[in-house]
Design an enzyme around this catalytic site. Sequence first.
Site, PDB file in Angstrom:
ATOM      1  N   CYS A  85       0.896  -1.176   0.000  1.00 63.50           N
ATOM      2  CA  CYS A  85       0.000   0.000   0.000  1.00 63.50           C
ATOM      3  C   CYS A  85       0.929   1.220   0.000  1.00 63.50           C
ATOM      4  CB  CYS A  85      -0.891   0.036   1.238  1.00 63.50           C
ATOM      5  SG  CYS A  85      -1.695  -1.526   1.642  1.00 63.50           S
ATOM      6  N   GLY A 138       4.657   6.804  -1.502  1.00 63.78           N
ATOM      7  CA  GLY A 138       5.963   6.199  -1.274  1.00 63.78           C
ATOM      8  C   GLY A 138       6.768   6.757  -0.118  1.00 63.78           C
ATOM      9  N   GLY A 139       6.095   7.426   0.847  1.00 61.92           N
ATOM     10  CA  GLY A 139       6.836   7.937   2.007  1.00 61.92           C
ATOM     11  C   GLY A 139       7.641   6.824   2.685  1.00 61.92           C
ATOM     12  N   LYS A 140       6.971   5.707   2.958  1.00 63.74           N
ATOM     13  CA  LYS A 140       7.659   4.619   3.673  1.00 63.74           C
ATOM     14  C   LYS A 140       8.555   3.834   2.720  1.00 63.74           C
ATOM     15  CE  LYS A 140       4.408   4.576   7.404  1.00 63.74           C
ATOM     16  NZ  LYS A 140       3.401   5.485   6.788  1.00 63.74           N
ATOM     17  N   ASP A 143       0.071   0.251  -5.355  1.00 65.18           N
ATOM     18  CA  ASP A 143      -1.052   0.974  -4.751  1.00 65.18           C
ATOM     19  C   ASP A 143      -2.133   1.068  -5.823  1.00 65.18           C
ATOM     20  OD1 ASP A 143      -1.294   3.066  -2.139  1.00 65.18           O
ATOM     21  OD2 ASP A 143      -2.650   3.510  -3.831  1.00 65.18           O
ATOM     22  N   ASP A 176      -5.704  -6.554  -2.228  1.00 67.48           N
ATOM     23  CA  ASP A 176      -6.625  -7.390  -1.451  1.00 67.48           C
ATOM     24  C   ASP A 176      -6.950  -8.721  -2.111  1.00 67.48           C
ATOM     25  OD1 ASP A 176      -8.966  -6.672  -3.186  1.00 67.48           O
ATOM     26  OD2 ASP A 176      -8.573  -4.735  -2.337  1.00 67.48           O
ATOM     27  N   ASP A 178       0.992  -1.042   4.858  1.00 70.24           N
ATOM     28  CA  ASP A 178       0.734   0.249   5.524  1.00 70.24           C
ATOM     29  C   ASP A 178      -0.720   0.563   5.167  1.00 70.24           C
ATOM     30  OD1 ASP A 178       1.020   2.656   6.812  1.00 70.24           O
ATOM     31  OD2 ASP A 178       2.050   3.656   5.160  1.00 70.24           O
ATOM     32  N   CYS A 237      -2.417   4.190  10.908  1.00 66.34           N
ATOM     33  CA  CYS A 237      -2.301   5.472  11.618  1.00 66.34           C
ATOM     34  C   CYS A 237      -3.644   5.765  12.279  1.00 66.34           C
ATOM     35  CB  CYS A 237      -1.873   6.590  10.671  1.00 66.34           C
ATOM     36  SG  CYS A 237      -2.992   6.867   9.301  1.00 66.34           S
TER      37      CYS A 237
END
Length: 443
Positions: free
Chosen positions: A275, A279-281, A297, A326, A341, A394
């Site tokens: 997820c 692309g932060g993580k 994603d 999924d 995430d 989060c």
Amino acid sequence: MNKKKKYRSELPPARLAAIDALSACLFKGQDIQAALDAALTSIASGRTPDPRDAGLATELVYGYLRLRLRLDFVLDSQLKAPKKTPKLMRLALGLAAFEILNLDRVPSYASVDWCVDFVKRDINPRLAGVSNAVLRGVDRLGAEANSHDFYRQDDADRDTFLSRYYACPAWLVKLWRKAYGERKTVALLRASTKAPALGLRFDFRKDGARESYDALRENELCKESTPVGLAFQAPCPECLEAEAAGFAVRQSLAGQQALFELGAEDWARPVWDACSGRGGKTLLLHAIGGGPIYASDPSEKRLSGLRALLEAKGISDITTAVASADEGQVFDQRFPCVLVDAPCSGLGVLSRRPDAKARRSKKDITELAKLQAKILDNAWNALEPGGSLIYVTCTITPQENEMQVDTFLRRTPGAKLLSRFRTPEDTPLGEFFFGARFEKSAG
Ligand SMILES: C[S@@+](CC[C@H](N)C(=O)[O-])C[C@H]1O[C@@H](n2cnc3c(N)ncnc32)[C@H](O)[C@@H]1O
């Protein structure tokens, strides 16, 4: 010329942008940041908006959304017919009340003036007098409107009081108190009414970035750190310089902490980031352990943001695909590590995304928990024996966090819980993440 148009152009630009962005968010369901960006571009006629207008509009929009239910209660105490108040008028009054009660540097008369003029010219001239009286009343309340007693003067029960004072929907107050108890609920609620810490992630491949990180870690506003990131109580000139120099980008430090607490420095490659969003993580993982990484994603828009970054940075060992995680196989291989995430209700980051208070409902949580369970099961199928599955949210709801982990363990033979993480309730970061790391038995 049409009177409405004439006045809109006279409204101070930051207020105009704030009203337009909040109307788009609250009345049309748009994402608040996208709505604010569009409103700011529009007031600057397509050019870059004046940074002072952009700064004030951002402060107004986010500050108002964080305290909206509290401000509504204050307005109701002053309005003779609260239910008959047109919604745009209530929004303008709420924004002006926010300024009067929370922004010391804006004189009350300035807030009253723009709002009364706006109501007179853009809503209904006959409502100008009421607006003036309401805002004068709010100004007279002063500090009383920020005191606890004001919100329980009618012997309101505890849930109602907490919902009013901390501007949080009553269903969520009830859910948190039942699941997590009084102390944690109040800590979560308090954090949701304030701006979160400013998180930065450094790119140490850039010359000078390491020195900038080391120097900024000593700054008195620096609250916490990870091996690649720092969090500041408020943006300081030096952090903005680090961003402008390309040493760092904004990224929640609480989110970074969750990954490090779940052992991100040791995750085997290749990783599938199922997820990945923008692309932060993904980029954090690449910064600390390189590739190969596979990022997917379902949102074409978010993934194209990541692709643009990869191209700009010349990174070639991150492969991307637009796909849901999924069901079915996304990449034609199995992985020793999969990161989920997950799409979640976002209730742990209300300080940063306060529009979720207006947009989320209890039903969303059930729907999201079902989707998360499907993604977990499908990610498990893509995991090699002996591999690690990492689950991060989060949000703060048992259905999406603790219960999700427990039910996954119950229905998944060979799954073992290696570690679990929750941002501590006394964090200075103002944001709360949850995560779990599972291992697939080698046999
Ligand atoms: C919490 S965000 C991810 C943030 C991202 N990892 C980052 O660090 O920037 C959750 C992501 O899940 C994506 N998503 C929604 N439905 C999904 C699905 N069925 N399969 C995989 N991802 C999904 C959303 O598009 C969103 O980008």
